[in-house]
Write a protein that holds these residues in place. Structure first.
Motif, PDB file in Angstrom:
ATOM      1  N   ALA A 185       0.845  -1.113  -0.169  1.00  0.00           N
ATOM      2  CA  ALA A 185       0.183   0.016   0.029  1.00  0.00           C
ATOM      3  C   ALA A 185       0.933   1.371  -0.043  1.00  0.00           C
ATOM      4  O   ALA A 185       0.448   2.202  -0.810  1.00  0.00           O
ATOM      5  N   LEU A 210      -5.702   0.700 -11.818  1.00  0.00           N
ATOM      6  CA  LEU A 210      -4.854  -0.044 -11.296  1.00  0.00           C
ATOM      7  C   LEU A 210      -4.584  -1.324 -12.208  1.00  0.00           C
ATOM      8  O   LEU A 210      -5.330  -1.725 -13.000  1.00  0.00           O
ATOM      9  N   GLU A 212      -5.221  -7.831 -10.426  1.00  0.00           N
ATOM     10  CA  GLU A 212      -4.623  -8.699  -9.332  1.00  0.00           C
ATOM     11  C   GLU A 212      -3.635  -9.440  -9.628  1.00  0.00           C
ATOM     12  O   GLU A 212      -2.598  -9.563  -8.789  1.00  0.00           O
ATOM     13  N   ARG A 269      -5.510  -7.884  -2.080  1.00  0.00           N
ATOM     14  CA  ARG A 269      -6.885  -7.342  -1.800  1.00  0.00           C
ATOM     15  C   ARG A 269      -6.598  -6.293  -0.406  1.00  0.00           C
ATOM     16  O   ARG A 269      -7.301  -5.451  -0.384  1.00  0.00           O
ATOM     17  N   LEU A 295      -5.168  -3.028  -1.287  1.00  0.00           N
ATOM     18  CA  LEU A 295      -6.122  -2.106  -2.034  1.00  0.00           C
ATOM     19  C   LEU A 295      -7.074  -1.730  -0.844  1.00  0.00           C
ATOM     20  O   LEU A 295      -7.529  -0.350  -1.166  1.00  0.00           O
ATOM     21  N   SER A 336      -7.946   2.218  -0.416  1.00  0.00           N
ATOM     22  CA  SER A 336      -9.397   2.666  -0.488  1.00  0.00           C
ATOM     23  C   SER A 336      -9.811   3.514   0.760  1.00  0.00           C
ATOM     24  O   SER A 336     -10.333   4.482   1.007  1.00  0.00           O
ATOM     25  N   THR A 350     -13.183   1.865  -5.689  1.00  0.00           N
ATOM     26  CA  THR A 350     -13.320   0.504  -6.332  1.00  0.00           C
ATOM     27  C   THR A 350     -14.869   0.542  -6.477  1.00  0.00           C
ATOM     28  O   THR A 350     -15.892   0.606  -5.676  1.00  0.00           O
ATOM     29  N   ALA A 360     -10.556  -0.917  -9.937  1.00  0.00           N
ATOM     30  CA  ALA A 360      -9.750  -0.079  -8.848  1.00  0.00           C
ATOM     31  C   ALA A 360      -9.350   1.108  -9.722  1.00  0.00           C
ATOM     32  O   ALA A 360      -8.512   1.023 -10.698  1.00  0.00           O
TER      33      ALA A 360
END
Length: 255
Positions: free
Chosen positions: A12, A30, A33, A48, A51, A55, A62, A248
């Motif tokens: 992140a 982005l 995955e 995840r 992300l 967020s 997203t 995203a």
């Protein structure tokens, strides 16, 4: 003893730096995955979590993915394969006539797409039923690169634009599509052997590569008696890549 930085927090932080520095532009998508798991050598669950952290910081948003698919006689046409192959795989007796394949300059289109170069490879095609009745008119414009310079003279690889682009390392990974209906103009009606003013399905698709660069713009006029636009929504449990299930996108960076 300093607090341990977890893997998803490290990821992140890296992505946050890229957002703040402008490497990832506001509004851009982005990587999926799969791409992120390969880049950081972690699991999908860790990606995840990263992300989710971004967020919460307000750096990305997203939403459930929305897919649009054109159908021919009820069967989905896979844009990833190209319609020539997709129609053939479906057993549809439709042939393709190339009306135009040449290099052109279009400053207006370059401006609309937000790209610097105004040189494009122009490809116009008709999809024709066995009896000779056209059911689709497609106009593709591909930003010209040196690797495509000989295509207008040599022709498409196996008659496929998708294969031709793939052969030089150009592949579309995502994009946008718009649909409307409109009446046929006189020149279009002549090509399609229909009446001026007939109402047809009109689509415009702009596809991009993994790096965000424009791969192709294609506008299509489709016979509504044979083609439909199918819309899908929500999150599929089988989706494994952002941009095909959940998407995203980078938000505007806070000042």
């Amino acid at each position: 003893m300093p607090k341990q930085v977890l893997k998803h927090q490290r990821i992140a932080r890296v992505l946050a730096r890229e957002i703040h520095s402008g490497v990832l532009e506001p509004g851009s998508r982005l990587p999926g995955e799969h791409a992120l798991t390969r880049r950081f050598a972690v699991s999908r669950a860790t990606v995840r979590q990263a992300l989710d952290e971004l967020s919460k910081q307000g750096l990305i948003s997203t939403h459930a993915g929305v897919g649009s698919f054109v159908t021919f006689d009820g069967g989905l046409l896979d844009n990833r394969l190209g319609w020539t192959r997709a129609l053939a795989d479906q057993g549809a007796q439709v042939t393709t006539e190339v009306l135009r394949l040449e290099a052109v300059r279009d400053a207006r289109l370059a401006g609309e797409l937000g790209i610097e170069g105004a040189e494009f490879m122009a490809l116009d095609r008709l999809r024709v039923l066995p009896g000779g009745t056209p059911v689709a008119l497609e106009r593709s414009r591909v930003p010209m690169v040196p690797a495509l310079a000989d295509v207008p003279l040599g022709g498409l690889l196996d008659g496929s634009l998708t294969k031709t682009l793939a052969a030089v390392g150009i592949r579309a990974t995502h994009g946008d599509e718009w649909a409307s209906v409109r009446q046929l103009a006189a020149d279009e009606a002549t090509l399609l052997r229909r009446q001026v003013g007939e109402v047809w399905l009109n689509t415009r698709r702009v596809s991009r590569g993994a790096d965000g660069r424009i791969v192709e713009q294609v506008t299509s006029l489709l016979d509504p008696a044979r083609f439909q636009l199918h819309l899908g929504f929500g999150e599929s449990p089988d989706e494994t890549a952002l941009g095909s299930g959940d998407e995203a996108a980078v938000r505007k960076r806070p000042r």
